[in-house]
Scaffold this active site. Sequence first.
Site, short mmCIF file in Angstrom:
data_model
loop_
_atom_site.label_atom_id
_atom_site.label_comp_id
_atom_site.label_asym_id
_atom_site.label_seq_id
_atom_site.Cartn_x
_atom_site.Cartn_y
_atom_site.Cartn_z
CD GLU A 275 45.47 40.23 63.51
OE1 GLU A 275 44.61 39.40 63.82
OE2 GLU A 275 45.50 40.80 62.41
CG HIS A 296 25.73 43.40 88.13
ND1 HIS A 296 25.12 43.53 89.35
CD2 HIS A 296 25.63 44.59 87.52
CE1 HIS A 296 24.64 44.76 89.46
NE2 HIS A 296 24.95 45.43 88.35
CE LYS A 404 45.23 34.26 57.97
NZ LYS A 404 45.19 35.42 57.09
O1 PA5 Z 1 44.39 42.17 60.09
C1 PA5 Z 1 44.69 41.20 59.43
O2 PA5 Z 1 45.55 41.24 58.52
C2 PA5 Z 1 44.00 39.86 59.62
O3 PA5 Z 1 43.13 39.88 60.70
C3 PA5 Z 1 43.21 39.49 58.38
O4 PA5 Z 1 42.26 40.48 58.13
C4 PA5 Z 1 42.52 38.12 58.55
O5 PA5 Z 1 43.46 37.15 58.89
C5 PA5 Z 1 41.81 37.73 57.26
O6 PA5 Z 1 42.70 37.66 56.20
P1 PA5 Z 1 42.19 37.65 54.69
O7 PA5 Z 1 41.45 38.90 54.43
O8 PA5 Z 1 43.43 37.52 53.88
O9 PA5 Z 1 41.29 36.45 54.55
#
Ligand code: PA5
Length: 419
Positions: A275, A296, A404
Site C-alpha cells: 500500500e 513443496h 472505497k
Molecule cells: O493503511 C490504511 O490506511 C488502510 O489499510 C486502512 O487501515 C484500512 O483501509 C481501514 O481503514 P479505516 O481504519 O479507516 O477503517
Amino acid sequence: MQPDLTEWQQYQREIGVIHEKLNKKQDAYTGWVDWPLRVPPELLTEILETAEEIRRQCTALVVIGIGGSYLGAKACIELLQSPFYNEYYAGRQKRPRIYFAGHHLSAIYYDELLDRLADEEVCLCVISKSGTTLEPSIAFELLRSYLWQRYGIKEAAKRIYAITDAEKGALRAEAHEQGYKTFAVPDDVGGRYSVLTPVGLLPIAVAGIDIKAMLKGAAMACKMYDNADLYSNVCYQYGLLRNLLQRQGKVIEIFEVYEGRLRYFTEWLKQLFGESECKDGKGIIPMSMQMSTDLHSMGQLLQDGRQIFFETVLTIETISRDLPLTGSAYAGTVSSMHQLNQIVEAGARKAHLKNDTPNIRLTVRELSAESFGYMVYFFEKACAVSCYLTGVNPFDQPGVEAYKSNIKAALRNKQSVRQ
Ligand code: PA5
C-alpha cells in the site's frame, strides 16, 4: 552487488535527504517516526486498565477492523500467543478468546461466528480510523445488534470499545452518543503505521502480551535507526538494497518465514509495502511464503521460474521451546527440530543462490514483545525510505480510496433505485 565509491556517495546523499525529510516530518502522516519515544504514559495506563476491564467482562473479544486497523494486532497475537490460544491457552490463562471480524464479507463466517459466541460472554473492540469503511461497519452493525439482543442497549454499550479518529466520523459520533469507551487514533499516523498506537495496543494487551516491552523494542529501533550514515544503518541499507534490486528488474519481493508464527507478520508486511510503495505504476510487489510448506508448492517457482524476484528471509536466532530429535533417524546429525529447520533454510538458500537469486536474510534474536516492536519500527522506516527512493509518497493509498468510493457510489445508486 557492490556499488562503486561515487555511486555509494550518491546513495548516501539521497539517504541523507530522506533522513532529514522523515526527521522533520515534512509529509503528512509521519507521526509514527518518533511515536515510540513519545507515547503518553497515561495513555498506556489507560490501555492496560481497559484491557483488564475487558478481561473481567468477557470470555470472547471480537476485534473488528480491516487493513491497518487489524493486521498489526493479528500479526502480533499470532507471533506471541500460541496457535492453540483460542481453543486451549486462553482458558488456562483466564483471558478472553480473540476473534477477528470486519476484514471480509463472508456471510458463512459471520453466521458461524454468531453461533460460536452463543456460549461466551462477549465484548467488541471496533477499530476504524475513518469510521466509515464498509466491511467493518457492516460487521459492527451485525455484532452490535447481537449484543443489543443479548444484553440490552445500555449493557451492550459497556461492552463496546471503539478506536477511531479523535473527532471525525460516524463511529466517533455513535461512540459519543452511546457512551462507548474510546481511544483515538493519532491524527498524524496512518492505518498501516498504527499498530503501536491504541489500534494495536488494546487488543494486543487483552491477549496478555506485554505492550510496554513492545514499545521499548520499538523505541530501541527508533533510536538505533535515527542515523543518516548508510554504512552503519542496516534499516536504510535494506531500504536501499530493495530499491537497487528493483532497478535491476527484481520487481517482486518474497518474504519467507520458517516459523509459522511469523505468517501474519508477513501479511502485515505485504500491506505495509504494497500500500505504501506500489503506486504510479511503480514499486516492488510483495509476496509471502511459509516454509517448509511452500517449498513443496512454490519451491519450483523459486528455483526455476522467471527470475524477477528476490527473497527476504525472516529468521529467529533462538526459540524458547525446542524439541530434541532423540530417537529420530536424524538424531546423530541434528540435535533438535529448530536446528533441523535452520538446516532446511540453509539448504534452500544454497539452492536458490546457485541461481543467483538475491537473498536478504534478516534475523531477530528471539520471539518476544520487544522484538515485535523492534521489527515493526525497522520495517516501517525501511519502507518509508524505499518509497522515497522509488519516488512515491509512502503515506497515501489512492488505489484503496478509489475502490472505497466506487463501493459507496454503487450503494448510493442501489438505495436511490429502491426509493
Ligand atoms: O493503511 C490504511 O490506511 C488502510 O489499510 C486502512 O487501515 C484500512 O483501509 C481501514 O481503514 P479505516 O481504519 O479507516 O477503517
